[in-house]
Write a protein that holds these residues in place. Sequence first.
Motif, short mmCIF file in Angstrom:
data_model
loop_
_atom_site.label_atom_id
_atom_site.label_comp_id
_atom_site.label_asym_id
_atom_site.label_seq_id
_atom_site.Cartn_x
_atom_site.Cartn_y
_atom_site.Cartn_z
N SER A 76 0.80 -1.22 0.00
CA SER A 76 0.00 0.00 0.00
C SER A 76 0.83 1.27 0.00
CB SER A 76 -0.94 0.00 1.21
OG SER A 76 -0.18 -0.01 2.40
N ASP A 77 1.99 1.26 0.65
CA ASP A 77 2.78 2.48 0.80
C ASP A 77 3.78 2.70 -0.33
OD1 ASP A 77 1.44 2.95 3.15
OD2 ASP A 77 2.94 1.95 4.37
N CYS A 78 4.28 1.64 -0.89
CA CYS A 78 5.35 1.80 -1.87
C CYS A 78 5.42 0.56 -2.75
CB CYS A 78 6.68 2.02 -1.13
SG CYS A 78 8.07 2.32 -2.22
N PRO A 79 4.63 0.54 -3.83
CA PRO A 79 4.70 -0.64 -4.71
C PRO A 79 6.11 -0.81 -5.27
CG PRO A 79 3.11 0.99 -5.51
CD PRO A 79 3.74 1.55 -4.29
N GLY A 80 6.61 -2.03 -5.23
CA GLY A 80 7.93 -2.32 -5.75
C GLY A 80 9.07 -2.05 -4.77
N CYS A 81 8.75 -1.57 -3.58
CA CYS A 81 9.79 -1.28 -2.60
C CYS A 81 10.29 -2.56 -1.93
CB CYS A 81 9.28 -0.32 -1.53
SG CYS A 81 9.18 1.38 -2.11
N VAL A 82 11.51 -2.47 -1.41
CA VAL A 82 12.14 -3.58 -0.70
C VAL A 82 12.21 -3.19 0.77
CG1 VAL A 82 14.30 -4.87 -0.45
CG2 VAL A 82 13.48 -4.22 -2.72
N GLU A 83 11.96 -4.13 1.65
CA GLU A 83 12.03 -3.87 3.09
C GLU A 83 13.44 -4.13 3.60
OE1 GLU A 83 9.19 -6.59 4.74
OE2 GLU A 83 7.53 -5.19 4.46
N ILE A 84 13.90 -3.26 4.49
CA ILE A 84 15.08 -3.54 5.30
C ILE A 84 14.51 -4.02 6.62
CG2 ILE A 84 17.10 -2.62 6.46
CD1 ILE A 84 17.31 -0.53 4.24
N THR A 85 14.86 -5.23 7.02
CA THR A 85 14.28 -5.82 8.22
C THR A 85 15.31 -5.94 9.33
OG1 THR A 85 14.76 -8.05 7.44
CG2 THR A 85 12.60 -7.15 6.87
N ALA A 86 14.82 -6.09 10.55
CA ALA A 86 15.68 -6.22 11.72
C ALA A 86 16.32 -7.61 11.72
CB ALA A 86 14.88 -6.00 13.00
N PRO A 87 17.66 -7.68 11.75
CA PRO A 87 18.32 -8.98 11.79
C PRO A 87 18.41 -9.56 13.19
CG PRO A 87 19.95 -7.26 11.63
CD PRO A 87 18.60 -6.58 11.57
N ILE A 88 18.07 -8.74 14.21
CA ILE A 88 18.15 -9.17 15.60
C ILE A 88 17.02 -8.51 16.38
CG2 ILE A 88 20.63 -9.59 15.68
CD1 ILE A 88 21.00 -6.79 16.81
N VAL A 89 16.78 -8.99 17.58
CA VAL A 89 15.83 -8.39 18.51
C VAL A 89 16.58 -7.32 19.29
CG1 VAL A 89 14.39 -8.82 20.53
CG2 VAL A 89 14.49 -10.51 18.70
N GLY A 90 15.96 -6.16 19.48
CA GLY A 90 16.62 -5.12 20.25
C GLY A 90 15.84 -3.82 20.20
N THR A 91 16.53 -2.72 20.47
CA THR A 91 15.92 -1.39 20.46
C THR A 91 16.44 -0.63 19.25
OG1 THR A 91 15.85 -1.41 22.87
CG2 THR A 91 15.56 0.72 21.79
N PHE A 92 15.51 -0.10 18.46
CA PHE A 92 15.81 0.60 17.21
C PHE A 92 16.17 2.05 17.47
CE2 PHE A 92 14.09 3.34 13.84
CZ PHE A 92 14.67 2.82 12.71
N TYR A 93 17.27 2.50 16.89
CA TYR A 93 17.67 3.91 16.98
C TYR A 93 17.99 4.43 15.58
CZ TYR A 93 18.08 3.15 21.98
OH TYR A 93 17.81 2.85 23.28
N ARG A 94 17.42 5.57 15.23
CA ARG A 94 17.66 6.18 13.93
C ARG A 94 18.94 7.00 13.91
NH1 ARG A 94 13.08 9.51 11.57
NH2 ARG A 94 14.51 9.37 9.82
N LYS A 95 19.46 7.37 15.11
CA LYS A 95 20.60 8.28 15.22
C LYS A 95 21.75 7.61 15.96
CE LYS A 95 17.71 11.11 17.33
NZ LYS A 95 17.18 12.26 18.04
N PRO A 96 22.99 8.00 15.64
CA PRO A 96 24.13 7.43 16.35
C PRO A 96 24.26 7.94 17.79
CG PRO A 96 24.87 9.05 14.76
CD PRO A 96 23.40 8.87 14.55
N ALA A 97 23.66 9.10 18.08
CA ALA A 97 23.67 9.69 19.42
C ALA A 97 22.40 10.51 19.58
CB ALA A 97 24.90 10.57 19.60
N PRO A 98 21.95 10.73 20.82
CA PRO A 98 20.70 11.46 21.03
C PRO A 98 20.67 12.86 20.40
CG PRO A 98 21.38 10.41 23.06
CD PRO A 98 22.50 10.22 22.09
N ASP A 99 21.82 13.53 20.34
CA ASP A 99 21.85 14.89 19.79
C ASP A 99 22.31 14.93 18.33
OD1 ASP A 99 24.37 14.03 20.46
OD2 ASP A 99 25.07 15.99 21.15
N ALA A 100 22.46 13.78 17.69
CA ALA A 100 22.94 13.71 16.31
C ALA A 100 21.77 13.65 15.32
CB ALA A 100 23.81 12.49 16.12
N GLN A 101 22.09 13.86 14.06
CA GLN A 101 21.10 13.74 12.99
C GLN A 101 20.85 12.26 12.70
OE1 GLN A 101 19.46 16.26 11.37
NE2 GLN A 101 20.38 17.56 12.95
N PRO A 102 19.65 11.90 12.23
CA PRO A 102 19.39 10.50 11.86
C PRO A 102 20.33 10.04 10.75
CG PRO A 102 17.35 11.73 11.98
CD PRO A 102 18.45 12.73 12.09
#
Length: 162
Positions: free
Chosen positions: A79-105
Motif C-alpha cells: 500500500s505504501d510503496c509498490p515495488g519497494c524492498v524492506e530492510i528488516t531487523a536482523p536481531i531483537v533489540g531497540t531501534f535507533y535512527r541516530k548514532p547519538a541522542p543529539d545527532a542527525q538520523p
Amino acid sequence: MDIKKIKAILQAMVATETNELTLETPEYKLSVRRSAPVQTTVAAAPAPAAQPAAAPPAETAAPPASSPADNAAPAADESDCPGCVEITAPIVGTFYRKPAPDAQPFVEVGDRVEKGQVVCIIEAMKLFNEIESEVAGVIRKVLVEDGEPVEYGQPLFLVEPA
C-alpha cells in the motif's frame, strides 16, 4: 598504556575490519577480539498480521463477525510503496535512527542510500549493532519510531530500488 592509545587501536581495528589483535610489549599484553559484524536481511515479505482487537463490553452490541483477513494489517510494501524492498531487523533489540541522542538520523525519507550504508542502529544486550542497507535506492518510509523495541525480521524501512 593510556586510554587514548587503546581507543586509537580500537578505531584502527574497526577501520581495517580486523577481528582479532594481540599486542605485546615488555610492560603489557593487550588482546582484543570482536565478533563478526551483523548483516542485514532484506526481504520483500509482508508485514506480520495485527493482533485482533479485544472483545467489546457485554452491554454494547458486537460488530458483525469478520474474517481473519479483515483484521490483518495491509502489507507495508503493497500500500505504501509498490515495488519497494524492506530492510528488516536482523536481531531483537531497540531501534535507533541516530548514532547519538543529539545527532542527525542516519537516513531520512527521500535520502538516497547505497548498498552497505548504515541506516540505523539496533541495541541488543548493551551492544550497538549498525544495520546496513543491502540495496541501493531511496528511503520511502521509516516503519519504526526511534527508541522502539523491534523483533527479528520486523520491517524497519521501505527502500525503492534504484
